[in-house]
Design an enzyme around this catalytic site. Sequence first.
Site, PDB file in Angstrom:
ATOM      1  N   ASP A  49       9.805   7.502  -5.640  1.00 20.47           N
ATOM      2  CA  ASP A  49      10.141   6.123  -5.303  1.00 20.47           C
ATOM      3  C   ASP A  49      10.630   5.431  -6.560  1.00 20.47           C
ATOM      4  OD1 ASP A  49      10.054   3.703  -3.500  1.00 20.47           O
ATOM      5  OD2 ASP A  49       8.670   3.036  -5.068  1.00 20.47           O
ATOM      6  N   GLU A 133      15.001   8.318  -1.924  1.00 19.51           N
ATOM      7  CA  GLU A 133      15.608   7.418  -0.953  1.00 19.51           C
ATOM      8  C   GLU A 133      17.126   7.417  -1.117  1.00 19.51           C
ATOM      9  OE1 GLU A 133      12.593   3.782  -0.176  1.00 19.51           O
ATOM     10  OE2 GLU A 133      13.222   4.051  -2.254  1.00 19.51           O
ATOM     11  N   CYS A 197       1.896   2.611   6.049  1.00 18.45           N
ATOM     12  CA  CYS A 197       0.667   3.159   5.473  1.00 18.45           C
ATOM     13  C   CYS A 197       0.726   4.676   5.543  1.00 18.45           C
ATOM     14  CB  CYS A 197      -0.550   2.639   6.227  1.00 18.45           C
ATOM     15  SG  CYS A 197      -2.110   3.365   5.670  1.00 18.45           S
ATOM     16  N   CYS A 200      -2.485   5.949   7.994  1.00 15.94           N
ATOM     17  CA  CYS A 200      -2.503   5.785   9.456  1.00 15.94           C
ATOM     18  C   CYS A 200      -1.127   5.564  10.053  1.00 15.94           C
ATOM     19  CB  CYS A 200      -3.432   4.631   9.840  1.00 15.94           C
ATOM     20  SG  CYS A 200      -2.799   2.993   9.354  1.00 15.94           S
ATOM     21  N   CYS A 216      -3.556  -1.558   3.534  1.00 16.37           N
ATOM     22  CA  CYS A 216      -3.194  -1.489   4.949  1.00 16.37           C
ATOM     23  C   CYS A 216      -4.026  -2.489   5.754  1.00 16.37           C
ATOM     24  CB  CYS A 216      -3.404  -0.072   5.483  1.00 16.37           C
ATOM     25  SG  CYS A 216      -2.932   0.119   7.216  1.00 16.37           S
ATOM     26  N   CYS A 219      -6.030  -0.064   8.669  1.00 14.40           N
ATOM     27  CA  CYS A 219      -7.137   0.851   8.368  1.00 14.40           C
ATOM     28  C   CYS A 219      -7.823   0.558   7.041  1.00 14.40           C
ATOM     29  CB  CYS A 219      -6.645   2.295   8.381  1.00 14.40           C
ATOM     30  SG  CYS A 219      -5.532   2.714   7.010  1.00 14.40           S
ATOM     31  N   ASP A 226       3.765   1.734  -5.014  1.00 17.63           N
ATOM     32  CA  ASP A 226       4.864   2.644  -5.292  1.00 17.63           C
ATOM     33  C   ASP A 226       4.490   4.086  -4.960  1.00 17.63           C
ATOM     34  OD1 ASP A 226       6.490   0.562  -6.222  1.00 17.63           O
ATOM     35  OD2 ASP A 226       5.625   0.690  -8.222  1.00 17.63           O
TER      36      ASP A 226
END
Length: 266
Positions: A49, A133, A197, A200, A216, A219, A226
């Site tokens: 990332d 990405e 997340c 989850c 999150c 959860c 990052d």
Amino acid sequence: MRFRWSRPIPHAAKSYRVTRDRAGRWHVAFAAIPAPIPKPGSGEAVGVDRGVAVAAALSTGDLLTVPGLREAERARLGRLLRRLARTRPGSRRRAQIKAAIARLKARETDRRKDWIEKTSTNLARRFDVIAVEDLNIAGMTRSARGTVEAPGRKMAQKAGLNRGILAAGWGALVARLEDKAPGRVIKIDPRNTSRTCNACRHVAGESRESQAVFLCVACGFRVNADVNAACNIRDTAAGHAVAARGGPPLGGPANREPQHDLPLTG
């Protein structure tokens, strides 16, 4: 002309080029295409990332930053820029100050290039697959000045962001990875990678508490933001590879199970 060897000449070199950079330094570059770095064969994949505060966050939990100018060098650059503003255009003193500024800028560029080369080599040697990405960097760094009819907004903030993106070497890092690990770099859609997340799979912008923390709302999974995005990038690339070849997930069991013990740093 005397010169200093910085490295041995490759055997495949058949031509050379002599250049002078903006700092007044002369360079002799021999043209040669190095061989790709062999795949380690570990079966491991890594997500990368890219950011401004952290140039590259890995799904392993590593946070990598580009070494820039030191504090004393930044202070000297500021003094030089202030002195430059007071000089007369075309004067010899103005030319001397501009040359000193160019030397500092060249030092910063050299450190960024060195970091990119070392980081890309390290990733190519450690991982079979490197997921990043698919970013439109040219569009992201486009000026926000606008036109006379529709002037831009927050131009200073946008200019600062553009400088940060370019200083982090986003495009150069991926380009060198593709050179050193051809066929092993996977580009994925960046949508929701920073809002999902990794534990989850719940998607919510509110989970991104700050630039550094992901918490999150579904959860309660807490991790460096990052690193969470890097894990999502890795998992998405692994899913694409499974669909393409019908085999087990890349990177072994770690890609099938969400990681709950990622470090919270930054």
